[in-house]
Design a protein around this motif. Structure first.
Motif, short mmCIF file in Angstrom:
data_model
loop_
_atom_site.label_atom_id
_atom_site.label_comp_id
_atom_site.label_asym_id
_atom_site.label_seq_id
_atom_site.Cartn_x
_atom_site.Cartn_y
_atom_site.Cartn_z
N GLN A 116 -40.86 -18.83 24.75
CA GLN A 116 -39.94 -17.96 25.47
C GLN A 116 -38.71 -17.62 24.66
OE1 GLN A 116 -40.25 -21.15 26.04
NE2 GLN A 116 -38.53 -22.07 27.10
N TYR A 117 -38.44 -18.41 23.62
CA TYR A 117 -37.34 -18.11 22.71
C TYR A 117 -37.89 -17.41 21.47
CZ TYR A 117 -35.21 -21.60 25.74
OH TYR A 117 -34.76 -22.28 26.83
N GLY A 165 -38.81 -21.26 41.94
CA GLY A 165 -37.80 -20.49 42.65
C GLY A 165 -37.09 -19.54 41.71
N ASP A 166 -35.83 -19.25 42.01
CA ASP A 166 -35.05 -18.33 41.19
C ASP A 166 -34.86 -18.92 39.79
OD1 ASP A 166 -34.90 -17.00 43.55
OD2 ASP A 166 -32.73 -17.19 43.79
N SER A 167 -35.06 -18.09 38.78
CA SER A 167 -34.86 -18.53 37.40
C SER A 167 -34.75 -17.30 36.51
CB SER A 167 -36.03 -19.39 36.93
OG SER A 167 -35.88 -19.77 35.58
N GLY A 168 -33.62 -17.21 35.78
CA GLY A 168 -33.45 -16.08 34.87
C GLY A 168 -33.60 -14.77 35.61
N PRO A 169 -34.52 -13.90 35.16
CA PRO A 169 -34.67 -12.59 35.81
C PRO A 169 -35.45 -12.64 37.11
CG PRO A 169 -36.31 -12.82 34.09
CD PRO A 169 -35.44 -14.06 34.02
N PHE A 170 -36.03 -13.81 37.44
CA PHE A 170 -36.92 -13.92 38.59
C PHE A 170 -36.15 -14.37 39.83
CE2 PHE A 170 -39.54 -15.15 34.85
CZ PHE A 170 -40.30 -13.99 34.79
N ARG A 292 -30.99 -9.48 31.95
CA ARG A 292 -31.39 -8.13 31.54
C ARG A 292 -30.46 -7.61 30.44
NH1 ARG A 292 -34.87 -4.58 33.58
NH2 ARG A 292 -34.61 -2.40 33.01
N LEU A 293 -29.17 -7.86 30.58
CA LEU A 293 -28.23 -7.41 29.55
C LEU A 293 -28.49 -8.13 28.23
CD1 LEU A 293 -24.94 -7.27 31.66
CD2 LEU A 293 -26.30 -5.33 30.82
N ALA A 294 -28.78 -9.43 28.31
CA ALA A 294 -29.06 -10.19 27.08
C ALA A 294 -30.31 -9.68 26.40
CB ALA A 294 -29.20 -11.67 27.40
N MET A 295 -31.34 -9.36 27.16
CA MET A 295 -32.59 -8.88 26.57
C MET A 295 -32.41 -7.53 25.90
SD MET A 295 -34.95 -11.14 26.81
CE MET A 295 -36.49 -10.24 26.59
N ARG A 296 -31.42 -6.77 26.34
CA ARG A 296 -31.18 -5.46 25.73
C ARG A 296 -30.15 -5.51 24.60
NH1 ARG A 296 -32.89 -0.74 27.93
NH2 ARG A 296 -34.08 -0.86 29.87
N LEU A 297 -29.14 -6.38 24.73
CA LEU A 297 -28.00 -6.29 23.84
C LEU A 297 -27.85 -7.47 22.89
CD1 LEU A 297 -25.39 -5.01 26.47
CD2 LEU A 297 -26.79 -3.63 24.89
N ALA A 298 -28.35 -8.64 23.26
CA ALA A 298 -28.12 -9.84 22.45
C ALA A 298 -28.99 -9.84 21.21
CB ALA A 298 -28.41 -11.08 23.29
N ASP A 305 -37.68 -15.04 27.15
CA ASP A 305 -38.69 -14.34 27.92
C ASP A 305 -39.79 -15.33 28.30
OD1 ASP A 305 -40.56 -12.70 29.05
OD2 ASP A 305 -40.89 -11.45 27.28
N VAL A 306 -39.73 -15.85 29.54
CA VAL A 306 -40.71 -16.82 29.99
C VAL A 306 -42.11 -16.23 30.02
CG1 VAL A 306 -41.36 -18.32 31.93
CG2 VAL A 306 -38.97 -18.06 31.30
N GLY A 307 -42.20 -14.92 30.13
CA GLY A 307 -43.50 -14.27 30.12
C GLY A 307 -44.30 -14.57 28.86
N ARG A 308 -43.62 -14.89 27.78
CA ARG A 308 -44.32 -15.22 26.55
C ARG A 308 -45.10 -16.52 26.67
NH1 ARG A 308 -42.14 -13.01 21.61
NH2 ARG A 308 -42.01 -15.10 20.68
#
Length: 361
Positions: A116-117, A165-170, A292-298, A305-308
């Motif tokens: 995810q990193y 439950g809630d985590s990051g973008p989820f 979302r901002l970090a995924m676009r700007l950082a 990205d946990v999806g990875r």
């Protein structure tokens, strides 16, 4: 020759489990140091970097000599503490960090990371496929034996459902709780049997209630909002008794622990359906918006990205998506194949890498 180890523990159970898993696997004496970060710790972290200004020293474990040979840390809040300890020892203490550090990578002797990193391939970066965990087969088997008589009336096969439950973008909404239950209903309708369910501290009461109301198959369950003061969470026993697993995909720890059982694993996608994200008010909460901002700007190495991890499990043949379960079960559910490099093997590989770093073969 044994080395002395400090493990820095913070507020996140997942981080704590990983550092303790590695410390236990090493087999050396270790001391737990609980670190209580202040609410405004990010400012001194970014400005001073190597400092204890961001922690409540009265509420934290003492940090004083004799200093350890090695510190194991995880999480941003413990990074300045680990580096402060090494400064006190004149650089003698070795630092191992699990996850993704905010500090430059060369500040650490070893970084243990997962997909995810977005960390690069480097000599001091060890890439694993799943987070480390403390779920050992003997503990799981013992817990399953203790609970099995209570569940004797439930029909087999048993499907264990682990809900995060809630985590990051989820954001795990009541609607997602309902959809998860409907997916489990479809699965069990084909196979028969019953389900063993446990949620987590991160599961909202509304989402848990939505799942309970929509579940239409025989079940035994543990709910944090209902049971946490009355009985022990049967999580380990449910791992041992489950003949297949359904896990919400945002929980890296649950995914790693279920995958370690060597049985069919189905992932529930906790993401939102396609659409314009800003039309959903929940996406403007702190965590989803900042992610979302970090995924676009950082910078790339600061993204997450946990999806990875989910996709890596699917690509390796160790998991499938819950929506695919009806078709796969109709085919005999023979898709599953255990992979030799499971999380248990990765834990030992990580421990051996640390031993070599410390000059012990």
């Amino acid at each position: 020759m044994e080395k002395t180890v400090w493990v820095l523990l913070g507020r996140k159970a997942g981080d704590n489990n990983q550092v303790l898993a590695l410390a236990e696997a090493l087999g050396w004496p270790y001391e737990e140091k609980r670190i209580q970060a202040r609410g405004w710790e990010l400012l001194p972290h970014l400005l001073l970097r190597v400092t204890l200004a961001g922690i409540d020293r009265r509420a934290s474990s003492p940090l004083s000599p004799p200093w350890p040979d090695m510190v194991i840390s995880a999480g941003r809040r413990n990074e300045p503490v680990a580096r402060w300890i090494r400064r006190r020892t004149g650089g003698r203490t070795r630092l191992v960090h699990i996850g993704r550090p905010w500090a430059p990578l060369d500040c650490y002797d070893l970084i243990v990371t997962t997909p995810q990193y977005f960390l690069p391939e480097r000599d001091n970066v060890l890439h694993n496929t799943l987070p480390l965990h403390r779920v050992r087969s003997d503990r799981v088997a013992a817990a399953a034996r203790r609970l099995q008589p209570e569940l004797a009336a439930l029909p087999h096969p048993l499907t264990t459902v682990l809900i995060g439950g809630d985590s990051g973008p989820f954001v795990f909404t009541p609607d997602k709780g309902r959809r998860l239950a409907e997916g489990v209903n479809r699965l069990v309708a084909q196979t028969g049997g019953s389900v063993l369910v446990t949620d987590s501290r991160r599961t909202s009461a509304a989402a848990a209630a939505a799942f309970r109301n929509a579940l239409k198959v025989p079940a035994a369950a543990y709910w944090w909002d209902l049971d946490n003061s009355d009985r022990e969470n049967p999580y380990l026993a449910y791992l041992g008794l489950g003949e297949r697993f359904v896990v919400t995909g945002e929980s890296m720890s649950m995914l790693a622990e279920a995958a370690a059982m060597g049985r069919p694993l189905y992932l529930f996608d906790p993401g939102d359906p396609p659409g314009v994200w800003w039309l959903r008010a929940r996406n403007f909460r702190h965590q989803p918006l900042s992610h979302r901002l970090a995924m676009r700007l950082a910078p790339l190495r600061m993204r997450r990205d946990v999806g990875r991890i989910q996709q890596a499990l699917v690509d390796a043949g160790r998991a499938r998506w819950l929506e695919q379960a009806p078709e796969l079960i109709a085919q005999g559910e023979d898709w599953y194949r255990a992979v030799e490099a499971d999380s248990g093997a990765e834990l030992e590989r990580t421990a051996q890498r640390v031993r070599l770093m410390m000059g012990i073969t």
